[in-house]
Design a protein around this motif. Structure first.
Motif, PDB file in Angstrom:
ATOM      1  N   GLY A 113      -1.887   0.142  -0.974  1.00 49.93           N
ATOM      2  CA  GLY A 113      -1.490   0.825  -2.196  1.00 49.93           C
ATOM      3  C   GLY A 113      -2.053   0.177  -3.435  1.00 49.93           C
ATOM      4  N   ASP A 114      -1.593   0.665  -4.561  1.00 54.01           N
ATOM      5  CA  ASP A 114      -2.061   0.208  -5.869  1.00 54.01           C
ATOM      6  C   ASP A 114      -1.330  -1.063  -6.281  1.00 54.01           C
ATOM      7  OD1 ASP A 114      -3.799   2.408  -6.210  1.00 54.01           O
ATOM      8  OD2 ASP A 114      -2.124   3.641  -6.904  1.00 54.01           O
ATOM      9  N   PRO A 116      -1.205  -2.723  -9.132  1.00 55.53           N
ATOM     10  CA  PRO A 116      -0.428  -2.701 -10.381  1.00 55.53           C
ATOM     11  C   PRO A 116       0.977  -2.103 -10.210  1.00 55.53           C
ATOM     12  CG  PRO A 116      -2.668  -2.013 -10.819  1.00 55.53           C
ATOM     13  CD  PRO A 116      -2.526  -2.114  -9.314  1.00 55.53           C
ATOM     14  N   TYR A 117       1.142  -1.165  -9.321  1.00 59.94           N
ATOM     15  CA  TYR A 117       2.467  -0.583  -9.075  1.00 59.94           C
ATOM     16  C   TYR A 117       3.308  -1.501  -8.194  1.00 59.94           C
ATOM     17  CZ  TYR A 117       6.177   2.587  -7.596  1.00 59.94           C
ATOM     18  OH  TYR A 117       7.409   3.142  -7.330  1.00 59.94           O
ATOM     19  N   TYR A 118       2.752  -1.981  -7.087  1.00 57.96           N
ATOM     20  CA  TYR A 118       3.532  -2.715  -6.098  1.00 57.96           C
ATOM     21  C   TYR A 118       3.733  -4.189  -6.438  1.00 57.96           C
ATOM     22  CZ  TYR A 118       3.516   1.413  -3.186  1.00 57.96           C
ATOM     23  OH  TYR A 118       3.713   2.685  -2.710  1.00 57.96           O
ATOM     24  N   ASN A 136      -9.882   0.138   1.593  1.00 52.71           N
ATOM     25  CA  ASN A 136     -10.316  -0.757   0.527  1.00 52.71           C
ATOM     26  C   ASN A 136      -9.506  -2.046   0.630  1.00 52.71           C
ATOM     27  OD1 ASN A 136     -10.665  -2.140  -1.875  1.00 52.71           O
ATOM     28  ND2 ASN A 136     -10.535  -0.329  -3.169  1.00 52.71           N
ATOM     29  N   GLU A 138      -8.956  -4.318  -1.379  1.00 54.05           N
ATOM     30  CA  GLU A 138      -8.213  -4.619  -2.607  1.00 54.05           C
ATOM     31  C   GLU A 138      -6.846  -3.920  -2.644  1.00 54.05           C
ATOM     32  OE1 GLU A 138      -9.262  -6.837  -5.008  1.00 54.05           O
ATOM     33  OE2 GLU A 138     -10.828  -7.243  -3.524  1.00 54.05           O
ATOM     34  N   ARG A 139      -6.610  -3.030  -1.691  1.00 57.08           N
ATOM     35  CA  ARG A 139      -5.347  -2.282  -1.638  1.00 57.08           C
ATOM     36  C   ARG A 139      -4.422  -2.770  -0.519  1.00 57.08           C
ATOM     37  NH1 ARG A 139      -4.887   2.500  -4.176  1.00 57.08           N
ATOM     38  NH2 ARG A 139      -3.869   3.509  -2.416  1.00 57.08           N
TER      39      ARG A 139
END
Length: 162
Positions: A113-114, A116-118, A136, A138-139
């Motif tokens: 996931g993203d 910045p959110y998690y 990805n 990075e996720r």
């Protein structure tokens, strides 16, 4: 106000319709879905949120996975109906279910996931954990549910043996 309850078999298709609404077509082609094929979700951690009228507003699911020889939870999907986003329901589902995971014997959880959110839920980048392609890197994020749970954990993410 939302009423959060464990997901039941009667909720299944309504939750699937919510996921179809919230995610792009082809969501089931993602590598995380291959990890779920034929594996039941983790009992006690999958929840639905309904409003006072009984309308489904959100849902969250967890699946068991392996990272090398170590067990972990795969969080997801988590979704909030577009008309209910921004009300804090996603946070309520995530925080509430994570609080129940450690007492059920789970020590670590990961997701795709993203950041910045998690990040606000304590998830950080897992540089030594490899999801099947095409993911990805990075996720790929994780959170320890008990101190030190991610120390020494590295390798490929694979499906739970079934």
């Amino acid at each position: 106000m939302y009423h959060i309850t464990p997901e039941t078999a009667a909720d299944h298709w309504e939750v699937e319709a919510l996921y179809d609404t919230c995610f792009a077509p082809g969501r089931e082609a993602l590598s995380s879905y291959r990890l779920r094929d034929g594996v039941p979700p983790v009992a006690g951690l999958n929840h639905v949120a309904r409003d006072a009228g009984g309308i489904l507003a959100g849902a969250i699911r967890y699946w068991p996975i392996c990272i090398g020889a170590h067990a972990a939870l795969l969080l997801g999907p988590v979704a909030v109906h577009p008309t209910r986003q921004g009300e804090g329901l996603g946070a309520l589902l995530i925080e509430g279910s994570l609080a129940q995971a450690a007492p059920l014997g789970w020590s670590r959880v990961m997701l795709v996931g993203d950041a910045p959110y998690y990040n606000r839920f304590g998830f950080t980048l897992l540089t030594d954990v490899v999801m099947p392609p095409p993911t990805n890197p990075e996720r790929v994020l994780g959170r320890a549910l008990v101190d030190g749970a991610w120390e020494g954990i590295a390798g490929d993410v694979t499906a739970w043996p079934h």
